[in-house]
Scaffold this motif. Structure first.
Motif, PDB file in Angstrom:
ATOM      1  N   PHE A 102       0.810  -1.215   0.000  1.00  0.00           N
ATOM      2  CA  PHE A 102       0.000   0.000   0.000  1.00  0.00           C
ATOM      3  C   PHE A 102       0.847   1.271   0.000  1.00  0.00           C
ATOM      4  O   PHE A 102       0.345   2.360  -0.287  1.00  0.00           O
ATOM      5  N   THR A 103       2.147   1.130   0.326  1.00  0.00           N
ATOM      6  CA  THR A 103       3.044   2.283   0.190  1.00  0.00           C
ATOM      7  C   THR A 103       3.414   2.484  -1.277  1.00  0.00           C
ATOM      8  O   THR A 103       3.425   3.605  -1.781  1.00  0.00           O
ATOM      9  N   LEU A 104       3.679   1.363  -1.962  1.00  0.00           N
ATOM     10  CA  LEU A 104       4.032   1.459  -3.382  1.00  0.00           C
ATOM     11  C   LEU A 104       2.811   1.805  -4.231  1.00  0.00           C
ATOM     12  O   LEU A 104       2.915   2.503  -5.241  1.00  0.00           O
ATOM     13  N   VAL A 105       1.649   1.296  -3.831  1.00  0.00           N
ATOM     14  CA  VAL A 105       0.398   1.598  -4.544  1.00  0.00           C
ATOM     15  C   VAL A 105      -0.595   2.121  -3.504  1.00  0.00           C
ATOM     16  O   VAL A 105      -1.388   1.361  -2.951  1.00  0.00           O
ATOM     17  N   PRO A 106      -0.554   3.414  -3.217  1.00  0.00           N
ATOM     18  CA  PRO A 106      -1.371   3.962  -2.128  1.00  0.00           C
ATOM     19  C   PRO A 106      -2.848   4.126  -2.508  1.00  0.00           C
ATOM     20  O   PRO A 106      -3.425   5.203  -2.370  1.00  0.00           O
ATOM     21  N   HIS A 107      -3.431   3.069  -3.023  1.00  0.00           N
ATOM     22  CA  HIS A 107      -4.850   3.067  -3.379  1.00  0.00           C
ATOM     23  C   HIS A 107      -5.327   1.630  -3.251  1.00  0.00           C
ATOM     24  O   HIS A 107      -5.146   0.812  -4.140  1.00  0.00           O
ATOM     25  N   ARG A 108      -5.946   1.315  -2.121  1.00  0.00           N
ATOM     26  CA  ARG A 108      -6.318  -0.073  -1.850  1.00  0.00           C
ATOM     27  C   ARG A 108      -7.314  -0.627  -2.866  1.00  0.00           C
ATOM     28  O   ARG A 108      -7.304  -1.808  -3.166  1.00  0.00           O
TER      29      ARG A 108
END
Length: 257
Positions: A102-108
């Motif tokens: 979620f840090t690398l892709v901050p959109h769950r």
């Protein structure tokens, strides 16, 4: 110099997030890039092969058709493959990789969509493998030389069955977020529900509309009528849409520890 160049090439307001296709490939790789996932997929293939060979070596010649072998192999496929869907979701929490993801892709939401997309792609790839394996088993059987016939509608129904089974696993995994309880729920809940609806006489009619073991197995047995499609849709709402809905809520709101 390189940093300045990189800054200059990014247009203001441009979406620099990884694309859904890239994220789906990453999620697909996660299904076999761990020891558990790799051996689970190997087990799925071996179980399909064993089921097909047992079918070829037993029964009458009339049973050794490509369609019958695919039906039996798809049952074995849908017994184990949903566990891969569970691990695809729960591994983020059990292996504590959720924070990095979620840090690398901050959109769950994007992560969940790509996990669902990867599970659907994997379902189709697994079914293609089942088609190839059963075709080879049919080819090596001399009594089945004229048995290479598949009903297109039945094949599409088998694809739907596999995808629905996989999404059930993904939904339960996202709803529970822990591997072991989710796997237990995958196997125990349908059996317990089926037992209750069959033991209690007043629930026999309800079972034909909501019992996963009855309605979903029809998808690989024969081409469905309109009435049976309605039963499959009702069962899907209970065993697929409901877990996926609850799972989406928990996946988007779950606390990362």
């Amino acid at each position: 110099m390189s940093a300045a160049t990189a800054t200059a090439t990014v247009a203001p307001g441009r979406d620099t997030r990884p694309g859904l296709l890239t994220l789906t490939r990453v999620e697909l790789r996660k299904t076999y890039d761990t020891r558990a996932g790799f051996w689970l997929l190997i087990s799925v293939v071996l179980l399909m092969l064993a089921t097909a060979l047992i079918t070829v070596l037993s029964g009458s010649d009339g049973d050794h058709t490509w369609g019958n072998l695919l039906n039996n192999s798809s049952q074995a496929l849908n017994f184990l493959l949903p566990v891969v869907g569970i691990l695809l979701v729960t591994s983020e929490w059990s292996q504590r990789t959720a924070l990095q993801t979620f840090t690398l892709v901050p959109h769950r939401g994007r992560v969940l969509v790509t996990k669902i997309a990867a599970s659907i792609v994997l379902s189709i790839l697994a079914l293609v493998a089942a088609l190839v394996l059963t075709a080879l088993c049919t080819a090596i059987n001399p009594a089945a030389t004229d048995a290479f016939h598949l009903d297109t509608g039945l094949v599409l129904q088998t694809v739907l069955y596999t995808v629905l089974s996989m999404l059930t696993g993904v939904g339960l995994g996202a709803a529970i977020l822990i591997s072991a309880p989710a796997i237990v729920a995958l196997y125990v809940l349908p059996i317990a529900y089926s037992a209750v609806t069959h033991v209690i006489g007043g629930l026999h009619g309800l079972a034909r509309w909501t019992d996963q073991s009855e309605t979903f197995s029809d998808l690989t047995a024969h081409t469905l009528s309109g009435h049976e499609w309605a039963q499959v849709a009702t069962t899907s709402l209970l065993w697929v849409a409901l877990p996926v809905g609850i799972g989406a809520y928990r996946f988007l709101r779950g606390e990362i520890r």
